[in-house]
Motif scaffolding. Sequence first.
Motif, PDB file in Angstrom:
ATOM      1  N   GLY A  53      57.896 107.269  13.534  1.00 40.01           N
ATOM      2  CA  GLY A  53      56.480 107.586  13.474  1.00 40.01           C
ATOM      3  C   GLY A  53      55.906 107.728  14.867  1.00 40.01           C
ATOM      4  N   PHE A  54      54.738 108.358  14.928  1.00 38.66           N
ATOM      5  CA  PHE A  54      54.006 108.503  16.184  1.00 38.66           C
ATOM      6  C   PHE A  54      52.572 108.079  15.914  1.00 38.66           C
ATOM      7  CE2 PHE A  54      51.696 110.656  19.569  1.00 38.66           C
ATOM      8  CZ  PHE A  54      52.521 110.426  20.671  1.00 38.66           C
ATOM      9  N   SER A  55      52.063 107.146  16.713  1.00 38.55           N
ATOM     10  CA  SER A  55      50.752 106.584  16.444  1.00 38.55           C
ATOM     11  C   SER A  55      49.628 107.558  16.783  1.00 38.55           C
ATOM     12  CB  SER A  55      50.562 105.286  17.235  1.00 38.55           C
ATOM     13  OG  SER A  55      50.441 105.546  18.631  1.00 38.55           O
ATOM     14  N   THR A  56      48.454 107.272  16.234  1.00 41.34           N
ATOM     15  CA  THR A  56      47.224 107.958  16.607  1.00 41.34           C
ATOM     16  C   THR A  56      46.260 106.890  17.140  1.00 41.34           C
ATOM     17  OG1 THR A  56      46.057 107.694  14.497  1.00 41.34           O
ATOM     18  CG2 THR A  56      47.616 109.551  14.686  1.00 41.34           C
ATOM     19  N   ARG A  57      45.026 107.273  17.388  1.00 43.70           N
ATOM     20  CA  ARG A  57      44.027 106.306  17.844  1.00 43.70           C
ATOM     21  C   ARG A  57      43.432 105.514  16.686  1.00 43.70           C
ATOM     22  NH1 ARG A  57      40.015 108.344  22.536  1.00 43.70           N
ATOM     23  NH2 ARG A  57      39.487 106.147  22.246  1.00 43.70           N
ATOM     24  N   LEU A  58      43.778 105.844  15.459  1.00 45.01           N
ATOM     25  CA  LEU A  58      43.075 105.320  14.287  1.00 45.01           C
ATOM     26  C   LEU A  58      43.828 104.198  13.594  1.00 45.01           C
ATOM     27  CD1 LEU A  58      41.941 108.736  12.783  1.00 45.01           C
ATOM     28  CD2 LEU A  58      40.730 107.277  14.420  1.00 45.01           C
ATOM     29  N   GLY A  59      43.079 103.147  13.246  1.00 48.22           N
ATOM     30  CA  GLY A  59      43.640 102.082  12.418  1.00 48.22           C
ATOM     31  C   GLY A  59      43.843 100.757  13.105  1.00 48.22           C
ATOM     32  N   LYS A  63      38.772  97.909  21.187  1.00 48.56           N
ATOM     33  CA  LYS A  63      37.409  98.409  21.324  1.00 48.56           C
ATOM     34  C   LYS A  63      37.240  99.226  22.605  1.00 48.56           C
ATOM     35  CE  LYS A  63      35.624  94.348  18.878  1.00 48.56           C
ATOM     36  NZ  LYS A  63      34.735  93.157  18.972  1.00 48.56           N
ATOM     37  N   GLY A  64      36.085  99.897  22.694  1.00 48.39           N
ATOM     38  CA  GLY A  64      35.745 100.630  23.895  1.00 48.39           C
ATOM     39  C   GLY A  64      36.688 101.788  24.155  1.00 48.39           C
ATOM     40  N   ILE A  65      37.113 101.939  25.398  1.00 47.96           N
ATOM     41  CA  ILE A  65      37.988 103.052  25.758  1.00 47.96           C
ATOM     42  C   ILE A  65      39.357 102.935  25.107  1.00 47.96           C
ATOM     43  CG2 ILE A  65      36.829 103.459  27.965  1.00 47.96           C
ATOM     44  CD1 ILE A  65      39.221 102.043  29.337  1.00 47.96           C
ATOM     45  N   TYR A  66      39.679 101.760  24.565  1.00 48.96           N
ATOM     46  CA  TYR A  66      40.974 101.536  23.915  1.00 48.96           C
ATOM     47  C   TYR A  66      40.910 101.767  22.410  1.00 48.96           C
ATOM     48  CZ  TYR A  66      41.203  98.962  28.307  1.00 48.96           C
ATOM     49  OH  TYR A  66      41.108  98.598  29.631  1.00 48.96           O
ATOM     50  N   SER A  67      39.757 102.131  21.914  1.00 48.64           N
ATOM     51  CA  SER A  67      39.549 102.259  20.483  1.00 48.64           C
ATOM     52  C   SER A  67      40.454 103.322  19.865  1.00 48.64           C
ATOM     53  CB  SER A  67      38.090 102.626  20.227  1.00 48.64           C
ATOM     54  OG  SER A  67      37.851 102.868  18.872  1.00 48.64           O
ATOM     55  N   SER A  68      41.155 102.950  18.735  1.00 48.73           N
ATOM     56  CA  SER A  68      41.236 101.559  18.319  1.00 48.73           C
ATOM     57  C   SER A  68      42.697 101.104  18.237  1.00 48.73           C
ATOM     58  CB  SER A  68      40.556 101.381  16.959  1.00 48.73           C
ATOM     59  OG  SER A  68      41.247 102.095  15.933  1.00 48.73           O
ATOM     60  N   MET A  69      43.630 102.046  18.137  1.00 45.78           N
ATOM     61  CA  MET A  69      45.057 101.711  18.040  1.00 45.78           C
ATOM     62  C   MET A  69      45.723 101.852  19.410  1.00 45.78           C
ATOM     63  SD  MET A  69      47.552 100.634  16.184  1.00 45.78           S
ATOM     64  CE  MET A  69      47.054 100.727  14.471  1.00 45.78           C
ATOM     65  N   LEU A 290      49.466 105.743  23.257  1.00 45.76           N
ATOM     66  CA  LEU A 290      50.099 106.057  21.981  1.00 45.76           C
ATOM     67  C   LEU A 290      51.545 105.583  22.022  1.00 45.76           C
ATOM     68  CD1 LEU A 290      48.855 109.747  21.907  1.00 45.76           C
ATOM     69  CD2 LEU A 290      47.883 107.877  20.553  1.00 45.76           C
ATOM     70  N   GLY A 291      52.173 105.484  20.857  1.00 49.11           N
ATOM     71  CA  GLY A 291      53.568 105.074  20.819  1.00 49.11           C
ATOM     72  C   GLY A 291      54.397 105.937  19.900  1.00 49.11           C
ATOM     73  N   ALA A 292      55.640 106.207  20.345  1.00 46.59           N
ATOM     74  CA  ALA A 292      56.652 106.852  19.508  1.00 46.59           C
ATOM     75  C   ALA A 292      57.638 105.782  19.076  1.00 46.59           C
ATOM     76  CB  ALA A 292      57.360 107.966  20.281  1.00 46.59           C
TER      77      ALA A 292
END
Length: 297
Positions: A53-59, A63-69, A290-292
């Motif tokens: 899988g490859f992550s997104t910013r969601l879930g 917070k803030g500039i790191y929002s959210s994943m 993000l992460g792979a």
Amino acid sequence: MLKHLNNIEKEKENQIKIIWDKNTSNPMRVNRNQGVTYLSYPAFENYGDFVHGFSTRLGGVSKGIYSSMNLSFTRGDEDEAVHENYRRLAGAIGFSAEDIVMSDQTHTTNVRVITAQDRGNGITRPRAFRDVDGMITNVPGIVLATFYADCVPLFFIDPVHKAIGLSHSGWRGTVGKIGAVTVEKMREEFGSEPKDLIAAIGPSICQSCYEVSEDVIVEFQKNFGREYWERLYYAKENGKYQLNLWEANRIIFKEAGILEEHISMPGICTCCNPEFLFSHRASHGKRGNLGAFLGIK
């Protein structure tokens, strides 16, 4: 508070329009599970012995500039939030966060063989290695993890020998052809034949967004045949160039012996989708990672 945050994430997700490359013939799949949104490759899903899988910013909960994943422990986010993000993402994709082995990316072409003793490196205990941008393994239960915010993820599955590789390829890694290094390392260690490999180039910055200086182009000219130059870059009136890392890595894959029909291209740019994916260029460095992820069941 957590319920409120999840509602905000859901509303944000519904508002996002993902920009895909219109020329891609095999786009990634958008998955939503347990409140987490991640991407996957349909081509990999044909092989039941692997998880990816490859992550997104969601879930996530950052917070803030790191929002959210956000999946980086080193960019200023709270460690507790990052650990919770890993727990959520791992659960959504289908593995345990404790099985992760994290890379130590420094834009090298170093590829490390990961063993059972490496399990948890970087997530449950300090990494036992440095300067590693690529990893390979044939150990069931291990999940390789590399990290991104515009650079290129490279995935490799060997369904014959049940082995995997995962490498981080920025422009330096691409010039150094870490993709080919990974393929050769898998052949040496596991007997993997390039023609059997199922490979993918992950979400990363597209050519239209990736402006580079002439010194970078000179390095590509040194390492790629002249017949490829027109496909790799074009000059601009300001003296800069637009560089195509996707095409460069596809060329590397094919030169390494991977079959064209076994290569999945990304179709999605990190910089074009800053609300959906972290992008260093789009955020001017104010971002998470993000992460792979790629593992053997």
